[in-house]
Enzyme design. Structure first.
Site, PDB file in Angstrom:
ATOM      1  N   HIS A 502       0.815  -1.223   0.000  1.00 16.86           N
ATOM      2  CA  HIS A 502       0.000   0.000   0.000  1.00 16.86           C
ATOM      3  C   HIS A 502       0.847   1.273   0.000  1.00 16.86           C
ATOM      4  CE1 HIS A 502       0.552   0.286   4.486  1.00 16.86           C
ATOM      5  NE2 HIS A 502       0.477   1.564   4.198  1.00 16.86           N
ATOM      6  N   ASP A 550      -1.019  -7.276   1.820  1.00 25.94           N
ATOM      7  CA  ASP A 550      -0.313  -5.999   1.718  1.00 25.94           C
ATOM      8  C   ASP A 550       1.203  -6.231   1.807  1.00 25.94           C
ATOM      9  OD1 ASP A 550       0.350  -3.369   1.678  1.00 25.94           O
ATOM     10  OD2 ASP A 550      -0.537  -2.851   3.626  1.00 25.94           O
ATOM     11  N   SER A 675       4.715   2.105   8.201  1.00 28.80           N
ATOM     12  CA  SER A 675       4.177   1.141   7.236  1.00 28.80           C
ATOM     13  C   SER A 675       5.275   0.427   6.465  1.00 28.80           C
ATOM     14  CB  SER A 675       3.291   1.860   6.217  1.00 28.80           C
ATOM     15  OG  SER A 675       2.029   2.072   6.756  1.00 28.80           O
TER      16      SER A 675
END
Ligand SMILES: *[C@@H]1O[C@H](CO)[C@@H](O)[C@H](O)[C@H]1NC(C)=O
Ligand SMILES: *[C@@H]1O[C@H](CO)[C@@H](O)[C@H](O)[C@H]1NC(C)=O
Length: 741
Positions: A502, A550, A675
């Site tokens: 992502h 992801d 992330s």
């Protein structure tokens, strides 16, 4: 009566003992000094000088019971370091000759016609008083053995190099000899013993020199102990060990002069040493002995867990400096006697195996023996029990390495104890224990060790460099017109960084992506998103953006060069992870890895956050599994954004690991820039990646900074589960890593 007694006691407490040696006599011209125990009888002054200088008349002075310092009448001063003078050179000549040779002086060598030069053409006098490089030799290739050479500062008697001929060496006045005084040309065309060297008493080995010499001797040893060992470059394969039988015995000096601080460092060094040994894919048995006036075993060869490096490390950690109480002499013989006793027990248990087992003894000491008698007697007994004789080629079964630390050691003693072998070094003399620690750290940075996954210098007490603590973290920046996005990733091989899908737009241009690793920035050759990643794939199920699968792999345009600041993390189900998990045997499977790493309902894990511009920080979290994970689903359902998702399992599939919340501990939240970073399960000092940071339910961060306020109770973070995505990882990483079934 009572008040008087009390008065006396008070008086005793107040009376500050006056120094008995004159502190005015200790300063050193051109250097600095430290005093231990403030000048009382028994206290010590230690001198240090700038590089290229050494303290004269000695590195330290003691306050003697007479109330005088040793050599009190000689004013301490820093003197300029000299290198030994070349006295003899055979079959050639050298220049420039002078009376004295100072740091930086270069000697050039030339051989007469018909002689071949072995070793360097020139050598430079170095800051520690040693000539650079090896001994230069001019050889006519006529002898049975090669010309053994003459170390600078030595003279040699004997110039016939045929079988059974001997040569003897002497050092010039003022120099001390390490190595063998006499060598004999043997049947295998090598010289017996070790090459001698002549040094000034102020010469210490540098950490770099020790790392190189010790590491090469040790690897030679270990590799030749395993006939089946195959050299592999990037990927280590596991083999069931049949050949590699070895006992490793670490002997630590715990006498008074060592002090608790240095003993702590000695314990660190033992750990690093064991780590280094385990880098050889190799499974020896360990014993550890501490000695002062007596020897105390810390770990025995006969212990059931003597093959378990971590169990041994735990025992070393638990051992207290104070274990010897006030019996703080230096009885080196007792330590070697204890070693002998352990070996003879092994011999009784299984004589055949015993004789096939090699033995490495590593002795660290900061002083000469002052009780117990001559320690070399025990070396002779150890050789006897191992059946090592001059004529039976069993020298390989014993290697005694001695590390003499500081200036109080006896060169002769450590040289006598250490093994002497051709082209190897077994005796090291270092300025202090910190240098020794540095030497071992350098060894941990050599190429073989750098291939090991999941290593970090977190365990070493005083690291300065945060990159060495998290050497597998990559920082990813995506620069788009008018915006910049930051993500983290983890180095999994020389070419690949694992991160979250992502982080990138579906049509991201590769040139917008930069990957920073250590202090270098890399361009991207390829970006692979997990084939099942589809952020809009579940809108019909009420999931606005799906994070399932992801996961992405970035292939770097240039391969990484591993160093102490750049290392790979362990990916589960790879052979590297099998090794790090200390699993043995051919039949280790991926589910064995999962059983170790993700068994409990609550698994201690960590991630790495970057709140300020530079500093990376470890954040400890708990992965909730099985019944504990249900609360993650329940709490998420209560959040507005998910109220309209009929089945929460569409948003939180089984492919996610869950952390966060306030039970059983308050987990730090993941924030925006985290992330793609690894969720790690530390396992016995190795770092195993089990997840990739993907998304959170409540983000109360300010950019990359965590909110200092209380963490919202409902907050949960979800991470792509690496175990669930192995087929895809295997497909892309098959050239780089070996996966187990
Ligand atoms: C050797 O000595 C000569 C003069 O004696 C000098 O010119 C030369 O630079 C010296 N060479 C080296 C390498 O020190
Ligand atoms: C060596 O160890 C044995 C067994 O503990 C002991 O009996 C003997 O006295 C020791 N010898 C020396 C010289 O310390």
């Amino acid at each position: 009566m009572l008040p008087l007694l009390l008065l006396i006691q008070i008086a005793l407490c107040i009376a500050v003992p006056t120094p008995e040696c004159d502190l005015r006599k200790i300063p050193i011209t051109g250097g600095t000094y430290t005093v231990r125990d403030g000048g009382n009888v028994g206290s010590t002054v230690e001198y240090s000088c700038p590089p290229g200088m050494y303290p004269h008349p000695s590195f330290s002075r003691d306050c003697l019971y007479t109330g005088h310092w040793t050599d009190e009448d000689v004013k301490a001063q820093c003197r300029v370091v000299q290198c030994p003078r070349p006295e003899m050179f055979e079959n050639g000549h050298f220049y420039n000759r002078t009376q004295k040779y100072f740091v930086g002086h270069v000697l050039h060598f030339e051989c007469y016609g018909g002689f071949k030069m072995l070793g360097p053409e020139s050598r430079t006098c170095q800051a520690n008083g040693k000539w650079s490089g090896e001994v230069t030799i001019c050889d006519d290739q006529e002898g049975f053995c090669l010309n053994p050479g003459i170390p600078i500062g030595a003279t040699k008697v004997g110039s016939s190099y045929n079988i059974e001929q001997k040569v003897t060496y002497k050092c010039l006045k003022g120099l001390q000899m390490f190595g063998s005084e006499e060598r004999e040309c043997m049947e295998n065309k090598r010289w017996s013993g070790a090459e001698p060297s002549c040094r000034y008493p102020y010469t210490f080995d540098t950490p770099e020199e020790v790392a190189e010499a010790f590491s090469s001797s040790l690897s030679e040893n270990i590799e030749s102990s395993d006939p089946e060992r195959v050299e592999e470059d990037a990927i280590r394969k596991l083999r069931v060990k049949t050949g590699g039988l070895m006992n490793i015995i670490i002997i630590l000096d715990t006498s008074k002069s060592v002090g608790p601080k240095n003993f702590g460092i000695a314990k660190d060094i033992s750990e690093v040493f064991i780590e280094k040994i385990s880098s050889f894919d190799f499974n020896p048995r360990y014993a550890v002995i501490s000695y002062a006036s007596f020897a105390k075993p810390i770990a025995l060869l006969s212990d059931d867990d003597s093959v378990d490096a971590d169990a041994v490390i735990e025992k070393i950690k638990a051992f207290k400096y104070t274990a010897h109480a006030d019996k703080q002499g230096t009885n080196t013989r007792a330590a070697l006697n204890e070693t002998h006793n352990m070996l003879s027990l092994e011999n009784t248990r299984d004589p055949k195996k015993f004789l096939e087992t090699r033995n490495v003894i590593l002795l660290m000491t900061d002083g000469k023996h002052n009780m117990g008698g001559d320690p070399t007697v025990e070396i002779k007994r150890i050789r006897e029990i191992l059946n090592i004789r001059k004529d039976n080629n069993r020298e390989d079964y014993l290697d005694v390495y001695v590390f003499g630390l500081g200036s109080d050691i006896s060169e002769e003693e450590i040289n006598d104890i250490a093994s002497k072998k051709d082209n190897e070094k077994h005796v090291f003399r270092m300025e202090n224990i910190l240098d020794m620690k540095k030497a071992f750290e350098i060894m941990l940075d050599d190429t073989e060790v750098l291939q090991m996954c999941g290593l970090s210098k977190e365990r070493l007490a005083d690291y300065e460099d945060i990159e060495q603590v998290f050497p597998w973290i990559a920082k990813i920046t995506i620069t788009r017109p008018g915006s910049e996005e930051k993500c983290k990733g983890s180095i999994v091989s020389k070419s690949f960084v694992l991160t979250a899908a992502h982080c990138f737009h579906l049509d991201e241009l590769l040139h917008t992506i930069n990957v920073r690793v250590g202090d270098k920035v890399f361009r991207v050759k390829n970006l692979y998103r997990h084939s099942d990643y589809n952020p809009l794939g579940k809108t019909d199920k009420g999931v606005e953006k799906s994070y399932d699968y992801d996961m992405a792999l970035i292939e770097l345009a240039q391969t990484l060069e591993f160093s102490s600041k750049i290392r790979p993390i362990c990916l589960p189900c790879t052979t590297g992870a099998t090794w790090a998990l200390k699993l043995r045997g051919k039949s280790v499977t991926c589910s064995d890895h999962e059983k170790i790493l993700l068994t409990d309902e609550l698994v201690k894990a960590m991630f790495v956050a970057e709140e300020t511009d530079k500093a990376l920080e470890r954040k400890d979290v708990i992965i909730k599994r099985e019944s504990k994970r249900l609360a993650c689903l329940e709490d998420t359902k209560k959040i507005d954004k998910f109220k309209d998702v009929p089945d929460i399992k569409d948003a939180i599939t089984d492919n996610f690991l869950c952390t966060g919340g306030i039970n059983p501990q308050v987990d730090p939240q993941t924030c925006k820039g985290d992330s793609g970073g690894p969720v790690i399960v530390p396992y016995k000092h190795r770092y195993m990646q089990v997840g990739i940071i993907s998304w959170g339910t409540i983000i109360s961060c300010k950019g990359p900074r965590r909110d200092p306020g209380p963490v919202p109770a409902l907050s949960r973070d979800f991470h792509a589960d690496v175990f669930k995505m192995l087929p895809w990882l295997k497909e892309i990483l098959k050239e780089d890593l070996i996966f187990v079934d």
